[in-house]
Design a protein around this motif. Structure first.
Motif, short mmCIF file in Angstrom:
data_model
loop_
_atom_site.label_atom_id
_atom_site.label_comp_id
_atom_site.label_asym_id
_atom_site.label_seq_id
_atom_site.Cartn_x
_atom_site.Cartn_y
_atom_site.Cartn_z
N TYR A 151 -19.65 11.42 7.75
CA TYR A 151 -20.12 12.23 6.58
C TYR A 151 -20.40 13.51 7.13
CZ TYR A 151 -19.31 9.37 2.65
OH TYR A 151 -18.42 9.27 1.51
N GLY A 152 -20.14 14.68 6.65
CA GLY A 152 -20.96 15.71 7.39
C GLY A 152 -19.45 17.03 7.40
N ASP A 153 -19.28 18.16 8.18
CA ASP A 153 -17.67 18.97 8.07
C ASP A 153 -16.82 18.56 8.63
OD1 ASP A 153 -19.80 21.01 7.30
OD2 ASP A 153 -20.10 21.79 9.97
N GLY A 154 -15.86 17.92 8.26
CA GLY A 154 -14.89 17.65 8.38
C GLY A 154 -14.41 15.90 8.50
N SER A 155 -15.37 15.47 7.42
CA SER A 155 -15.70 14.56 7.28
C SER A 155 -14.46 13.49 6.52
CB SER A 155 -16.15 13.56 6.42
OG SER A 155 -15.82 14.16 4.95
N PHE A 156 -13.28 13.61 6.30
CA PHE A 156 -12.16 13.65 5.37
C PHE A 156 -11.48 12.90 6.63
CE2 PHE A 156 -7.30 13.31 4.16
CZ PHE A 156 -8.28 12.65 2.77
N ALA A 157 -11.02 13.95 7.49
CA ALA A 157 -9.95 14.00 8.71
C ALA A 157 -11.01 12.55 10.09
CB ALA A 157 -9.52 15.24 9.57
N ALA A 158 -12.45 12.62 10.19
CA ALA A 158 -13.18 11.88 10.61
C ALA A 158 -12.61 9.90 9.86
CB ALA A 158 -14.74 11.84 11.14
#
Length: 195
Positions: free
Chosen positions: A149-156
């Motif tokens: 969770y945090g910036d760009g979490s979907f791709a991660a």
């Protein structure tokens, strides 16, 4: 199916601070409580009372019979790893992590997170397609799933499913896309309610 729905929530005084320019403390706390109650209600209608758990320091005035998982204060990703491990220890077969700030969530959105093929990991992105508003994990197959969770979490999170060799599904649903974090999202939601 033996499942848990875990809803992470901060202490009331730390919730939705980015809305402070447009909402006073009392209004902000009421908004948080209303969205949390909506999410809990949608989840309980699908999985039952004891399978919906809050993760954090407070129940936000919800009934005391809602289980509360501890948060050691080391950040959301660490807290979620603890919740995942507790779910594995309890024999849970599918773990759902659902954001507490989804004002449009309905029971069928929760059902969609549960009704997945086999060992699939499903992520419900935010309306921008970059954040994560819900995660559905098969257990114990996803026992080593690392939360990002945090910036760009979907791709991660998509990459994490790939690292574990688990099938991945992107679950785009109106009730799971709109999270209210910023004033413009609050305005959009209020405008949509007026029509």
């Amino acid at each position: 199916m033996n499942c848990w729905v875990v809803i992470p929530i901060k202490a009331p005084e730390w919730c939705k601070t980015r809305l402070a320019p447009v909402l006073g403390d009392r209004e902000r706390r009421k908004l948080v409580a209303d969205m949390l109650a909506q999410t809990v209600s949608a989840a309980q209608s699908i999985v039952g009372l004891q399978r919906v758990l809050l993760l954090g320091p407070s129940r936000h005035d919800l009934p005391g019979d809602i289980p509360l998982l501890p948060d050691a204060g080391q950040g959301l990703n660490v807290a979620l790893e603890g919740a995942r491990n507790a779910a594995i220890g309890a024999g849970v077969r599918r773990l759902l992590i659902v954001s507490a700030d989804l004002p449009l969530i309905k029971a069928d959105d929760v059902a969609a997170l549960l009704n997945l093929p086999g060992e699939s990991v499903a992520i419900a992105p935010d309306h921008a397609g970059t954040g994560t508003n819900a995660v559905s994990l098969p257990l114990p197959s996803a026992a080593k799933f690392a939360f990002h969770y945090g910036d760009g979490s979907f791709a991660a999170h998509r990459a994490e499913a790939g690292r574990l060799g688990l099938p991945f599904l992107s679950l785009r649903r109106r009730g799971l896309e709109l999270d209210v974090d910023r004033p413009e999202e609050l305005a959009f939601w209020r405008q949509s309610q007026a029509h």
